[in-house]
Design a protein around this motif. Structure first.
Motif, mmCIF file in Angstrom:
data_model
loop_
_atom_site.group_PDB
_atom_site.id
_atom_site.type_symbol
_atom_site.label_atom_id
_atom_site.label_comp_id
_atom_site.label_asym_id
_atom_site.label_seq_id
_atom_site.Cartn_x
_atom_site.Cartn_y
_atom_site.Cartn_z
ATOM 1 N N ASP A 236 0.798 -1.230 0.000
ATOM 2 C CA ASP A 236 0.000 0.000 0.000
ATOM 3 C C ASP A 236 0.831 1.280 0.000
ATOM 4 O O ASP A 236 0.288 2.349 0.199
ATOM 5 C CB ASP A 236 -0.952 0.009 1.222
ATOM 6 N N PRO A 576 -4.130 6.383 1.984
ATOM 7 C CA PRO A 576 -4.042 5.053 2.612
ATOM 8 C C PRO A 576 -5.163 4.128 2.156
ATOM 9 O O PRO A 576 -6.205 4.578 1.671
ATOM 10 C CB PRO A 576 -4.166 5.358 4.113
ATOM 11 N N ARG A 580 -7.567 -0.427 7.115
ATOM 12 C CA ARG A 580 -6.249 -0.724 7.668
ATOM 13 C C ARG A 580 -6.385 -1.790 8.759
ATOM 14 O O ARG A 580 -7.434 -1.914 9.394
ATOM 15 C CB ARG A 580 -5.646 0.538 8.294
ATOM 16 N N ASP A 582 -6.223 -3.519 12.345
ATOM 17 C CA ASP A 582 -6.444 -2.969 13.684
ATOM 18 C C ASP A 582 -6.383 -4.126 14.686
ATOM 19 O O ASP A 582 -6.008 -5.246 14.326
ATOM 20 C CB ASP A 582 -7.792 -2.225 13.748
ATOM 21 N N VAL A 588 -3.030 -8.297 6.960
ATOM 22 C CA VAL A 588 -3.427 -7.791 5.643
ATOM 23 C C VAL A 588 -3.659 -8.972 4.709
ATOM 24 O O VAL A 588 -2.843 -9.900 4.651
ATOM 25 C CB VAL A 588 -2.323 -6.889 5.050
ATOM 26 N N TYR A 691 -5.740 -5.271 -0.676
ATOM 27 C CA TYR A 691 -5.509 -4.826 0.687
ATOM 28 C C TYR A 691 -6.819 -4.792 1.465
ATOM 29 O O TYR A 691 -7.725 -4.014 1.142
ATOM 30 C CB TYR A 691 -4.895 -3.427 0.683
ATOM 31 N N ALA A 693 -8.241 -5.809 5.836
ATOM 32 C CA ALA A 693 -7.829 -6.294 7.158
ATOM 33 C C ALA A 693 -8.504 -7.629 7.462
ATOM 34 O O ALA A 693 -9.714 -7.785 7.266
ATOM 35 C CB ALA A 693 -8.210 -5.256 8.207
#
Ligand code: SF4
Length: 699
Positions: A236, A576, A580, A582, A588, A691, A693
């Motif tokens: 990323d 971004p 993302r 967490d 990922v 990408y 999470a």
């Protein structure tokens, strides 16, 4: 004993965009074996898929008769487990007349009551140019909207958006084979050994002759072993790394001033933008030290001929267009374009994704990228097709799924694509498909998408039809029929035409060459290619505007096809990823392909040799991450995101960085796109497959 073929038929490979020419050796209407032919892209080389991935055409799961959903079938559900053996519990056999009358008649009724924008169509990047052309023509003139798209939206839509904006053409500037003329080759966000295997062999040949290869990828591909430099940057952070390279080129005076002054616009804005991206600032962001960034930037800028090839590691992000803008800017600021051994090459995935896009299988463009909202272009096609055309760009793949949920799209015709497997957030996509009033699917197998259909039209496999196909190099090649379709399965061109007739269109094509002739009359880029020439020469590179024109493998030698004739720099800043990691979902997920399997697996998982090599769904996990879980290679793991979960086998693989898991998207029993994020790049409308999470646990 080896079968002695009773005929040999020259064709092209049905899998990737390299476009290898091959010969089918046929015995008793079955392919006995395949040999490579001396085509421009492969010179007789084939990879494992081209050589051994042909017996899907003979698989007992082939659809051989039209099917209609039974009145007493269970309600459509998105979370089914496909079992092609139990097809007759859900569908009943029908005659072609009954199936076509229901399919076309119901779509026509939706059009007549709700308007053409209540319908949509997905064509196929695996079909021929002629099929793509007729399919988009059917949607535009028979449905009455521009809601037509295909899997280009899921692979290189962002690259094409950036290329059209920056240099005026969405296709490659130089063929793959030009790597053998390059001093420096950058491969970024692509794994050619797996996805374009014969192209990878040309890159390795070039290295053997002194070409310096730079591989830039968060995953260490097999090609990285042969690289002069390998940059394993953090997922990323493409824009950070590429802007830092451009910063070096500007700061060290390595730009090509003459090229910039004579052939581009917008350089001042680009230069001002990259001033803030020094290698020292970007190194901690992208994970590549400043000295390496400097070295690679100098290497690329100062070589006599540098070429960039990229794949979906670049394109499948919400900043995919920005990633490609940076690559274009790199080439323009150094003058590394418009000559042999230079240029920009987004490696096309499907065998005909280039041709299908050229033929207009996209919602905002008529054939040859003539915009639907351009009155002059629309008038041209209205005259050519004798129809009034919608002036509003249609919806894209993911937008269509949302529009179904909102009740705006009620009916669909899907030819040869499998969005139930290939779309992001696949549970959502399946719920949308299940919610349609009427879904017509034309395919060779009961795919996960076909299972949700109201009418299934049994189509022809690749070796069962003749057509033209355009490879990643803009090479238009001819694929020839080697087999008869099984049972009542029919050729796709015939089926599209029959559907058109049921929608009230007065079509009467009797041969594929008539469709191609119509295409070349409306598409200047192929205007000089006649069907007879294709039959004779097997392959011609466009642009080829006049008969007798030899074709144009290297473009932009003097001008760019933009209004000003100049290319345009477009600066990009860091954006971004949409989702993302967490505390809840700390890892990922990166999705992609395997060497042995192709896209959603409907063909290669029914090819005995390929399926025997990779039979089960796997997640490639870094060995240290697997050990931290207390797991071992081969253990069953559950992978979950906010959108769904799948169960599959863990494979220890240190080619990915720690914290990243790679999963191929071909396994229906562990359909990884249930987990992926449907967030879109605002320009190319491509989803962020590369990408999201996830969390992983044993068992
Ligand atoms: Fe087919 Fe691509 Fe392999 Fe060539 S490299 S044989 S086109 S899959």
């Amino acid at each position: 004993a080896l079968a002695v073929p009773d005929k040999r038929v020259d064709s092209v490979c049905p899998y990737c965009g390299v476009g290898c020419q091959l010969t089918y050796n046929v015995k008793d209407n079955k392919i006995a074996f395949v040999e490579g032919r001396d085509g421009p892209a492969n010179h007789a080389r084939l990879c494992v898929k081209g050589r051994y991935g042909f017996d899907y055409a003979h698989h007992p799961h082939r659809l051989t008769v039209p099917l209609i959903r039974r009145a007493d079938a269970p309600p459509k559900r998105g979370d089914f487990v496909m079992d092609p053996e139990r097809v007759m519990e859900v569908f009943r056999e029908a005659s072609w007349d009954e199936a076509l009358a229901l399919a076309g008649g119901t779509l026509a009724a939706i059009r007549d009551t709700r308007g053409g924008r209540a319908l949509a169509g997905f064509g196929s990047a695996k079909g021929s140019n002629e099929e793509a052309y007729l399919f988009q023509k059917l949607v535009r003139t028979g449905f009455g909207s521009n809601n037509v798209d295909h899997c280009t939206r899921l692979c290189h839509a962002s690259s094409v958006a950036a290329l059209l904006e920056g240099i005026g053409s969405g296709a490659v500037s130089n063929p793959v084979m030009d790597v053998t003329r390059a001093e420096v080759v950058i491969v970024i966000g692509a794994n050619p050994t797996v996805n374009h295997p014969v192209a990878a062999t040309w890159i390795k040949n070039a290295i053997g002759n002194g070409t310096k290869l730079v591989v830039i990828d968060p995953r260490r591909s097999e090609l990285a072993r042969s690289a002069h430099r390998y940059l394993q940057f953090k997922p990323d952070t493409d824009v950070a790394l590429l802007n830092a390279m451009m910063h070096v080129i500007v700061a060290e005076g390595l730009v090509d001033r003459e090229f910039i002054a004579g052939r581009t616009i917008g350089y001042a804005e680009l230069e001002a933008n990259v001033a803030g991206y020094s290698p020292e600032l970007m190194a901690p962001i992208c994970g590549i030290d400043a000295d390496t960034i400097r070295y690679v930037a100098r290497l690329y800028a100062t070589s006599k001929a540098s070429m960039i090839l990229w794949g979906m590691g670049i394109s499948q992000h919400i900043h995919g267009t920005d990633n490609a803008r940076c690559l274009i800017a790199l080439a323009l600021m150094t003058g590394q374009i418009g000559r042999p051994g230079t240029g920009l090459h987004p490696l096309r995935g499907q065998n005909n994704v280039q041709g299908a896009s050229d033929a207009g299988l996209i919602p905002m463009m008529f054939p040859d990228y003539q915009r639907v909202d351009n009155p002059a272009a629309r008038a041209k096609f209205e005259q050519a097709w004798g129809a009034t055309l919608d002036d509003r760009p249609g919806l894209t793949v993911v937008e269509i799924m949302h529009a179904i949920k909102r009740g705006e799209i009620r009916g669909m015709y899907i030819m040869g694509e499998n969005p139930a497997m290939s779309d992001p957030d696949a549970n959502h996509a399946r719920e949308s498909l299940a919610a349609l009033e009427h879904l017509v699917v034309q395919d060779i197998f009961l795919t996960e998408t076909a299972y949700l259909a109201d009418v299934i039209l049994p189509a022809s496999a690749f070796p069962e039809k003749t057509g033209s196909f355009t490879n990643t190099d803009r090479l238009v090649q001819i694929g020839r029929q080697a087999l008869e379709p099984p049972g009542q399965a029919r050729q796709d061109l015939w089926i599209i035409e029959q559907m058109a007739v049921r929608l009230g269109l007065n079509w009467a094509y009797t041969h594929v060459s008539q469709v191609f002739d119509e295409m070349r009359r409306t598409m200047p880029s192929i205007g000089g290619i006649t069907w007879e020439r294709l039959e004779r020469e097997n392959a011609v590179t466009y642009p080829c505007t006049q008969e007798g024109d030899p074709g144009t493998p290297v473009v932009f030698t003097e001008t760019f096809p933009r209004e000003s004739g100049r290319a345009r720099f477009v600066p990009a800043d860091i954006i971004p990823a949409d989702e993302r990691p967490d505390a809840e979902y700390p890892m990922v997920l990166i999705t992609g392909r395997q060497l042995e399997h192709w896209h959603t697996g409907s063909m290669t998982r029914r090819s005995a040799a390929l399926d025997a090599i990779e039979p089960d769904p796997v997640a490639l996990v870094h060995p240290l991450d697997l050990a931290a879980l207390g797991g071992r290679p081969g253990d069953v793991v559950t992978l979950a995101s906010r959108r769904g979960q799948v169960v599959l086998y863990a494979r220890a693989d240190d080619s990915s960085p720690r914290g990243a898991i790679f999963v191929p998207f071909c396994y229906y029993e562990a359909a990884i796109n249930k987990l992926t994020n449907a967030a879109l790049d605002p320009f190319g409308k491509i989803p962020e497959f590369k990408y999201c999470a996830v969390r992983v646990k044993l068992g």
